[in-house]
Scaffold this motif. Structure first.
Motif, short mmCIF file in Angstrom:
data_model
loop_
_atom_site.label_atom_id
_atom_site.label_comp_id
_atom_site.label_asym_id
_atom_site.label_seq_id
_atom_site.Cartn_x
_atom_site.Cartn_y
_atom_site.Cartn_z
N PHE A 137 0.84 -1.21 0.00
CA PHE A 137 0.00 0.00 0.00
C PHE A 137 0.87 1.25 0.00
N LYS A 138 0.55 2.21 -0.88
CA LYS A 138 1.28 3.48 -0.95
C LYS A 138 0.64 4.47 0.01
N CYS A 139 1.36 4.78 1.08
CA CYS A 139 0.84 5.69 2.10
C CYS A 139 1.46 7.06 1.91
N ASP A 140 0.75 7.95 1.23
CA ASP A 140 1.30 9.28 0.95
C ASP A 140 0.73 10.29 1.93
N GLU A 152 3.65 8.01 12.44
CA GLU A 152 3.37 6.87 13.31
C GLU A 152 2.61 5.78 12.56
N LEU A 153 1.70 6.19 11.67
CA LEU A 153 0.99 5.21 10.84
C LEU A 153 1.98 4.48 9.95
N TYR A 192 -6.27 5.42 6.79
CA TYR A 192 -6.02 4.06 6.30
C TYR A 192 -7.07 3.11 6.86
N SER A 193 -7.72 2.35 5.96
CA SER A 193 -8.76 1.42 6.38
C SER A 193 -8.81 0.25 5.42
N GLY A 194 -8.33 -0.90 5.88
CA GLY A 194 -8.41 -2.11 5.06
C GLY A 194 -7.67 -2.00 3.75
N LYS A 237 -9.89 6.18 3.39
CA LYS A 237 -11.29 6.52 3.67
C LYS A 237 -11.33 7.93 4.26
N LEU A 238 -12.12 8.81 3.69
CA LEU A 238 -12.19 10.20 4.14
C LEU A 238 -13.00 10.27 5.43
#
Length: 243
Positions: free
Chosen positions: A107-110, A143-144, A120-122, A126-127
């Motif tokens: 997953f690309k966490c930008d 931290e995420l 981040y959700s599944g 998700k806004l």
């Protein structure tokens, strides 16, 4: 009339005496290399502490402690410290679009998604929150990242260094695994024969302060200098990567 000079800032560049016969490499203004050189340090003699506040088992290798928060959870470990430094640099440069780290899942966490209110959700965004580009939100984003990324994902995200003898500040020695480990190069000096020495920094397990390392009384490492520091075999061209 007496004129008093202000003391030099206490940072990576000013703290450590350059080895005889060597000179600091010139770096581009505003670059990651320059930012690392100017990273503030805690007072000389400060111990490396874990997130719980006790002296870390790696403290014996401490040359200096970076003045960077460690948090209150067991999250900011080795790869996390590298990502934290890179993220801090980009955040303070306001290069928000470049702050992005991949999770082990792929997953690309930008940062922009997170700052715009997505969570981040599944393995999806998700806004759920309001837009907020504050520093506190940046730290929550990091931290995420720490919770879901590691040496395995960071190694894949980095590029191999094609000329290891030209290593620079900001390069990373990394071997992805479970747990794996990594060091980040903080400063580089070179002599007339074009041999380079460098300062290294790391975090460890459990999460601890980011420490500039020393071994056998010296903070300066080279490719041909072995050490007993944990994962010392990482100081090897085959493990060298960069952003």
């Amino acid at each position: 009339m007496a004129f008093w000079l202000s003391p030099l800032p206490d940072n990576v560049k000013t703290r450590f005496a350059i080895p005889a016969g060597y000179q600091q490499l010139k770096v581009a203004p505003g670059s990651f290399e320059e930012w690392l050189q100017n990273l503030p340090l805690k007072p000389a003699g400060t111990h490396t502490l874990t997130y719980r506040g006790d002296i870390a088992r790696t403290d014996v290798y401490t040359a200096a402690v970076a003045d960077v928060s460690v948090g209150k959870q067991d999250l900011q470990q080795c790869a996390d410290a590298v990502m934290r430094l890179r993220g801090e640099y980009l955040y303070h440069q306001k290069r928000y679009n470049e702050i992005s780290f991949n999770f082990v899942s792929g997953f690309k966490c930008d940062y922009v998604h997170y700052a715009d209110g997505y969570r981040y959700s599944g393995n999806h965004w998700k806004l759920t929150a309001k837009k907020d580009y504050s520093y506190n939100t940046f730290l929550k984003y990091m931290e995420l990242v720490f919770a879901y990324a590691g040496t395995l994902s960071l190694e894949k995200q980095l590029k191999p260094v094609s000329a290891p003898d030209q290593l620079k500040a900001g390069d990373i020695f990394i071997h992805g695994g479970s747990p794996g480990h990594c060091f980040i190069v903080m400063e580089v000096v070179e002599n007339s024969a074009h041999k380079r020495q460098f300062l290294l920094a790391q975090s460890f397990m459990p999460a601890q302060n980011i420490q500039v390392l020393q071994y056998d009384g010296s903070p300066w490492f080279s490719m041909d200098k072995s050490s007993d520091i944990a994962y010392g075999n990482l100081i090897n061209p085959q493990y060298l990567r960069s952003f």
